[in-house]
Write an enzyme that holds these catalytic residues in place. Structure first.
Site, PDB file in Angstrom:
ATOM      1  N   ARG A 110       0.834  -1.207   0.000  1.00  0.00           N
ATOM      2  CA  ARG A 110       0.000   0.000   0.000  1.00  0.00           C
ATOM      3  C   ARG A 110       0.868   1.256   0.000  1.00  0.00           C
ATOM      4  NH1 ARG A 110      -2.822  -3.827  -0.646  1.00  0.00           N
ATOM      5  NH2 ARG A 110      -4.603  -4.472   0.624  1.00  0.00           N
ATOM      6  N   SER A 150     -10.701   0.151   3.673  1.00  0.00           N
ATOM      7  CA  SER A 150      -9.931  -0.072   4.908  1.00  0.00           C
ATOM      8  C   SER A 150      -9.363   1.252   5.392  1.00  0.00           C
ATOM      9  CB  SER A 150      -8.765  -1.023   4.640  1.00  0.00           C
ATOM     10  OG  SER A 150      -9.247  -2.223   4.121  1.00  0.00           O
ATOM     11  N   GLU A 154      -4.740   4.523   6.327  1.00  0.00           N
ATOM     12  CA  GLU A 154      -4.499   4.320   4.893  1.00  0.00           C
ATOM     13  C   GLU A 154      -4.953   5.510   4.027  1.00  0.00           C
ATOM     14  OE1 GLU A 154      -5.063   0.302   3.073  1.00  0.00           O
ATOM     15  OE2 GLU A 154      -6.359   1.407   1.710  1.00  0.00           O
TER      16      GLU A 154
HETATM   17  P1  FAD Z   1      -8.685   9.456  -4.590  1.00  0.00           P
HETATM   18  O1  FAD Z   1      -9.294   9.076  -3.307  1.00  0.00           O
HETATM   19  O2  FAD Z   1      -9.378  10.476  -5.410  1.00  0.00           O
HETATM   20  O3  FAD Z   1      -7.201   9.957  -4.311  1.00  0.00           O
HETATM   21  C1  FAD Z   1      -6.347   9.222  -3.483  1.00  0.00           C
HETATM   22  C2  FAD Z   1      -4.991   9.926  -3.439  1.00  0.00           C
HETATM   23  O4  FAD Z   1      -4.389   9.894  -4.732  1.00  0.00           O
HETATM   24  C3  FAD Z   1      -5.100  11.406  -3.095  1.00  0.00           C
HETATM   25  O5  FAD Z   1      -3.940  11.759  -2.370  1.00  0.00           O
HETATM   26  C4  FAD Z   1      -5.101  12.118  -4.444  1.00  0.00           C
HETATM   27  O6  FAD Z   1      -4.582  13.432  -4.364  1.00  0.00           O
HETATM   28  C5  FAD Z   1      -4.174  11.212  -5.250  1.00  0.00           C
HETATM   29  N1  FAD Z   1      -4.496  11.123  -6.680  1.00  0.00           N
HETATM   30  C6  FAD Z   1      -5.678  10.742  -7.244  1.00  0.00           C
HETATM   31  N2  FAD Z   1      -5.556  10.712  -8.583  1.00  0.00           N
HETATM   32  C7  FAD Z   1      -4.291  11.094  -8.870  1.00  0.00           C
HETATM   33  C8  FAD Z   1      -3.547  11.273 -10.083  1.00  0.00           C
HETATM   34  N3  FAD Z   1      -4.087  11.038 -11.279  1.00  0.00           N
HETATM   35  N4  FAD Z   1      -2.254  11.691  -9.993  1.00  0.00           N
HETATM   36  C9  FAD Z   1      -1.681  11.926  -8.802  1.00  0.00           C
HETATM   37  N5  FAD Z   1      -2.329  11.776  -7.623  1.00  0.00           N
HETATM   38  C10 FAD Z   1      -3.608  11.357  -7.660  1.00  0.00           C
HETATM   39  N6  FAD Z   1      -7.816  -0.004  -2.052  1.00  0.00           N
HETATM   40  C11 FAD Z   1      -7.043  -1.089  -2.275  1.00  0.00           C
HETATM   41  O7  FAD Z   1      -5.820  -0.969  -2.419  1.00  0.00           O
HETATM   42  N7  FAD Z   1      -7.595  -2.344  -2.310  1.00  0.00           N
HETATM   43  C12 FAD Z   1      -8.908  -2.561  -2.162  1.00  0.00           C
HETATM   44  O8  FAD Z   1      -9.354  -3.696  -2.232  1.00  0.00           O
HETATM   45  C13 FAD Z   1      -9.753  -1.432  -1.922  1.00  0.00           C
HETATM   46  N8  FAD Z   1     -11.076  -1.605  -1.715  1.00  0.00           N
HETATM   47  C14 FAD Z   1     -11.861  -0.529  -1.448  1.00  0.00           C
HETATM   48  C15 FAD Z   1     -13.227  -0.737  -1.213  1.00  0.00           C
HETATM   49  C16 FAD Z   1     -14.058   0.341  -0.935  1.00  0.00           C
HETATM   50  C17 FAD Z   1     -15.526   0.099  -0.678  1.00  0.00           C
HETATM   51  C18 FAD Z   1     -13.533   1.654  -0.918  1.00  0.00           C
HETATM   52  C19 FAD Z   1     -14.419   2.830  -0.661  1.00  0.00           C
HETATM   53  C20 FAD Z   1     -12.168   1.870  -1.130  1.00  0.00           C
HETATM   54  C21 FAD Z   1     -11.313   0.780  -1.402  1.00  0.00           C
HETATM   55  N9  FAD Z   1      -9.947   0.941  -1.630  1.00  0.00           N
HETATM   56  C22 FAD Z   1      -9.147  -0.148  -1.876  1.00  0.00           C
HETATM   57  C23 FAD Z   1      -9.335   2.283  -1.569  1.00  0.00           C
HETATM   58  C24 FAD Z   1      -9.444   3.070  -2.915  1.00  0.00           C
HETATM   59  O9  FAD Z   1     -10.553   2.665  -3.666  1.00  0.00           O
HETATM   60  C25 FAD Z   1      -8.190   2.930  -3.778  1.00  0.00           C
HETATM   61  O10 FAD Z   1      -7.045   3.339  -3.074  1.00  0.00           O
HETATM   62  C26 FAD Z   1      -8.287   3.737  -5.081  1.00  0.00           C
HETATM   63  O11 FAD Z   1      -7.170   3.494  -5.892  1.00  0.00           O
HETATM   64  C27 FAD Z   1      -8.413   5.241  -4.854  1.00  0.00           C
HETATM   65  O12 FAD Z   1      -8.725   5.831  -6.114  1.00  0.00           O
HETATM   66  P2  FAD Z   1      -9.416   7.235  -6.220  1.00  0.00           P
HETATM   67  O13 FAD Z   1      -9.429   7.600  -7.667  1.00  0.00           O
HETATM   68  O14 FAD Z   1     -10.730   7.236  -5.552  1.00  0.00           O
HETATM   69  O15 FAD Z   1      -8.376   8.148  -5.450  1.00  0.00           O
HETATM   70  P1  NAP Z   2     -10.078 -10.867   4.511  1.00  0.00           P
HETATM   71  O1  NAP Z   2     -10.111 -11.776   3.334  1.00  0.00           O
HETATM   72  O2  NAP Z   2     -11.128 -10.964   5.561  1.00  0.00           O
HETATM   73  O3  NAP Z   2      -8.670 -10.946   5.210  1.00  0.00           O
HETATM   74  C1  NAP Z   2      -8.391 -10.126   6.348  1.00  0.00           C
HETATM   75  C2  NAP Z   2      -6.982  -9.628   6.240  1.00  0.00           C
HETATM   76  O4  NAP Z   2      -6.101 -10.726   6.244  1.00  0.00           O
HETATM   77  C3  NAP Z   2      -6.784  -8.889   4.945  1.00  0.00           C
HETATM   78  O5  NAP Z   2      -6.536  -7.566   5.285  1.00  0.00           O
HETATM   79  C4  NAP Z   2      -5.617  -9.571   4.258  1.00  0.00           C
HETATM   80  O6  NAP Z   2      -4.502  -8.737   4.085  1.00  0.00           O
HETATM   81  C5  NAP Z   2      -5.167 -10.643   5.214  1.00  0.00           C
HETATM   82  N1  NAP Z   2      -5.068 -11.941   4.501  1.00  0.00           N
HETATM   83  C6  NAP Z   2      -6.079 -12.794   4.227  1.00  0.00           C
HETATM   84  N2  NAP Z   2      -5.598 -13.895   3.597  1.00  0.00           N
HETATM   85  C7  NAP Z   2      -4.273 -13.716   3.498  1.00  0.00           C
HETATM   86  C8  NAP Z   2      -3.229 -14.492   2.951  1.00  0.00           C
HETATM   87  N3  NAP Z   2      -3.457 -15.692   2.408  1.00  0.00           N
HETATM   88  N4  NAP Z   2      -1.963 -14.005   2.987  1.00  0.00           N
HETATM   89  C9  NAP Z   2      -1.724 -12.801   3.512  1.00  0.00           C
HETATM   90  N5  NAP Z   2      -2.678 -12.020   4.052  1.00  0.00           N
HETATM   91  C10 NAP Z   2      -3.932 -12.462   4.057  1.00  0.00           C
HETATM   92  O7  NAP Z   2     -10.044  -9.337   3.982  1.00  0.00           O
HETATM   93  P2  NAP Z   2     -11.198  -8.429   3.406  1.00  0.00           P
HETATM   94  O8  NAP Z   2     -11.341  -7.254   4.262  1.00  0.00           O
HETATM   95  O9  NAP Z   2     -12.397  -9.228   3.036  1.00  0.00           O
HETATM   96  O10 NAP Z   2     -10.520  -7.914   2.059  1.00  0.00           O
HETATM   97  C11 NAP Z   2     -10.230  -8.812   1.007  1.00  0.00           C
HETATM   98  C12 NAP Z   2      -9.129  -8.224   0.154  1.00  0.00           C
HETATM   99  O11 NAP Z   2      -9.540  -6.957  -0.377  1.00  0.00           O
HETATM  100  C13 NAP Z   2      -7.850  -7.958   0.940  1.00  0.00           C
HETATM  101  O12 NAP Z   2      -6.754  -8.240   0.122  1.00  0.00           O
HETATM  102  C14 NAP Z   2      -7.930  -6.492   1.262  1.00  0.00           C
HETATM  103  O13 NAP Z   2      -6.646  -5.891   1.340  1.00  0.00           O
HETATM  104  C15 NAP Z   2      -8.676  -5.933   0.069  1.00  0.00           C
HETATM  105  N6  NAP Z   2      -9.461  -4.755   0.477  1.00  0.00           N
HETATM  106  C16 NAP Z   2      -8.784  -3.588   0.639  1.00  0.00           C
HETATM  107  C17 NAP Z   2      -9.473  -2.444   1.011  1.00  0.00           C
HETATM  108  C18 NAP Z   2      -8.734  -1.134   1.131  1.00  0.00           C
HETATM  109  O14 NAP Z   2      -9.385  -0.116   1.231  1.00  0.00           O
HETATM  110  N7  NAP Z   2      -7.438  -1.128   1.109  1.00  0.00           N
HETATM  111  C19 NAP Z   2     -10.825  -2.485   1.238  1.00  0.00           C
HETATM  112  C20 NAP Z   2     -11.465  -3.697   1.095  1.00  0.00           C
HETATM  113  C21 NAP Z   2     -10.786  -4.848   0.709  1.00  0.00           C
HETATM  114  P3  NAP Z   2      -4.280  -7.707   2.879  1.00  0.00           P
HETATM  115  O15 NAP Z   2      -5.189  -6.564   3.164  1.00  0.00           O
HETATM  116  O16 NAP Z   2      -2.864  -7.341   3.019  1.00  0.00           O
HETATM  117  O17 NAP Z   2      -4.576  -8.389   1.591  1.00  0.00           O
END
Ligand code: FAD
Ligand code: NAP
Length: 339
Positions: A166, A239, A335
């Protein structure tokens, strides 16, 4: 000037927490020229610039005294193709999930585990988005960004991006690089990643013995929809905390005191702790105060039940951080990006 500037704009529709703050100025950038104009305007008028994608990874803690530039550029093209793979270039403003679906429809694999993540293509490299064992670094080819310091374009290779968990170089040089377009190396033959969470089990339950990337995408969409709140219904930014990475001896010490601790050993010897487990054990799952809360099904997700302010949500996050630190000696890192 082609850029359309608007004054005093509500950002409620532009952040998935649904926090109601106002931007001093707001514009949408559809071309590189628009981005360049916004940069020039920001420099000439000494007003800060905040780049926005889908607003799904940020928390706005007050009115934004800046020009908020929403990336709205569109376009997807194959820039190179051979018998094994294609290099696909997508503009920053392309919505992420439809892009993933488009690639799958064209028979290109690699993005399926990243299905249903909100946001835009341009923001995806910011935190090296990841889910179900795949991160964009695994399919990343290169990107083009504009340097805010001088307006010049720069190519970033995989190595230049310094992707981590991340994390990327862009997170550490906040606001400097405006990502314009991203290239992905996708393959025609799939190498599926099924051994993470319930993905394989879900496919087996559906009687799918020889899954395709489309099957994997559908399974992941279904799992995510059951578990995660839809921002269109309940404000959230996914998250709110990263899973902490700690040295193995620290993880062992915590596990001695808390045998249920969920741990994932990493290839580099560190151990990833499930932040959601720590928060749940501390009793925060389902907590609500006013309109700020912790989701009842996923304690990593903070939610806005309607009119929580960015401050309310930040305050809740800080209380959780302090409590987890006191109980487990573990620091939870937020995050989303705070503004
Ligand atoms: P924004 O929120 O608009 O911006 C995020 C940051 O990036 C800000 O600092 C902004 O200034 C900057 N930014 C945006 N666009 C640009 C650009 N073109 N150039 C330079 N800087 C920029 N994240 C995960 O990693 N894994 C997941 O599974 C995941 N699941 C999610 C589920 C839900 C329900 C939600 C709400 C969020 C989730 N996220 C997840 C977080 C998020 O969706 C991601 O990080 C996504 O990439 C953010 O994109 P955005 O366009 O909305 O960015
Ligand atoms: P989950 O499957 O309930 O698992 C809980 C946590 O355990 C996750 O955060 C995941 O880490 C870790 N995990 C599970 N299995 C793993 C494995 N085999 N090896 C290493 N780590 C493991 O998680 P969840 O909330 O439903 O999300 C599912 C996936 O979507 C995850 O990868 C999560 O990161 C991603 N997600 C991200 C966001 C976001 O905003 N960043 C939001 C929703 C979902 P990791 O998070 O490191 O994968």
């Amino acid at each position: 000037m082609t850029l359309q500037l608007q004054s005093d704009v509500s950002l409620k529709p532009y952040n998935t927490f649904g926090v109601d703050v106002r931007a001093r100025l707001f514009a949408e950038a559809r071309t590189d020229e628009d981005v360049r104009e916004a940069l020039a305007y920001s420099a000439q008028n000494r007003i800060d610039l905040l780049v926005l994608g889908g607003g799904s990874n940020l928390l706005l803690t007050g009115d934004v005294d800046a020009l908020v530039l929403r990336m709205a550029s569109r376009g997807i093209r194959i820039v190179h193709e051979d018998c094994d793979r294609a290099i696909v270039e997508a503009e920053a403003g392309e919505p992420w999930h439809p892009f993933v679906q488009d690639m799958l429809a064209q028979g290109l694999a690699g993005l399926e585990n990243l299905s249903l993540i909100p946001g835009t293509v341009g923001a995806a490299p910011m935190q090296n988005i990841g889910a179900y064992g795949v991160e964009i670094k695994d399919v990343f080819h290169s990107l083009v960004a504009m340097d805010r310091l001088n307006g010049e374009l720069r190519e970033f290779s995989l190595q230049d991006c310094a992707f981590g968990y991340r994390d990327s170089v862009f997170k550490h040089q906040t606001g400097r690089w405006m990502i314009l377009r991203v290239r992905f190396a996708l393959t025609f033959a799939a190498r599926l990643h099924l051994d993470y969470g319930p993905v394989r089990q879900r496919l087996e339950e559906q009687g799918i013995k020889d899954p395709t990337p489309v099957h994997v995408s559908k399974a992941i969409c279904a799992i995510r929809s059951e578990k995660l709140p839809d921002p269109a219904v309940l404000g959230n930014a996914g998250s709110f905390f990263k899973n902490p990475l700690v040295p193995a001896d620290v993880a062992a010490r915590i596990k001695q005191a808390h045998p249920g601790l969920v741990t994932y050993p990493q290839p580099d010897g560190q151990v990833k702790l499930a932040a959601g487990w720590l928060i749940e054990q501390a009793g925060w799952k389902g907590f609500r105060e006013g309109d700020a809360g912790v989701h009842a099904l996923q304690s990593l997700v903070l939610v806005n039940y309607g009119s929580a302010s960015g401050h309310d949500l930040l305050n809740l996050a800080q209380r959780i951080q302090a409590d987890v630190l006191e109980r487990f000696g573990v620091t939870l890192e937020m995050e989303p990006n705070l503004y």
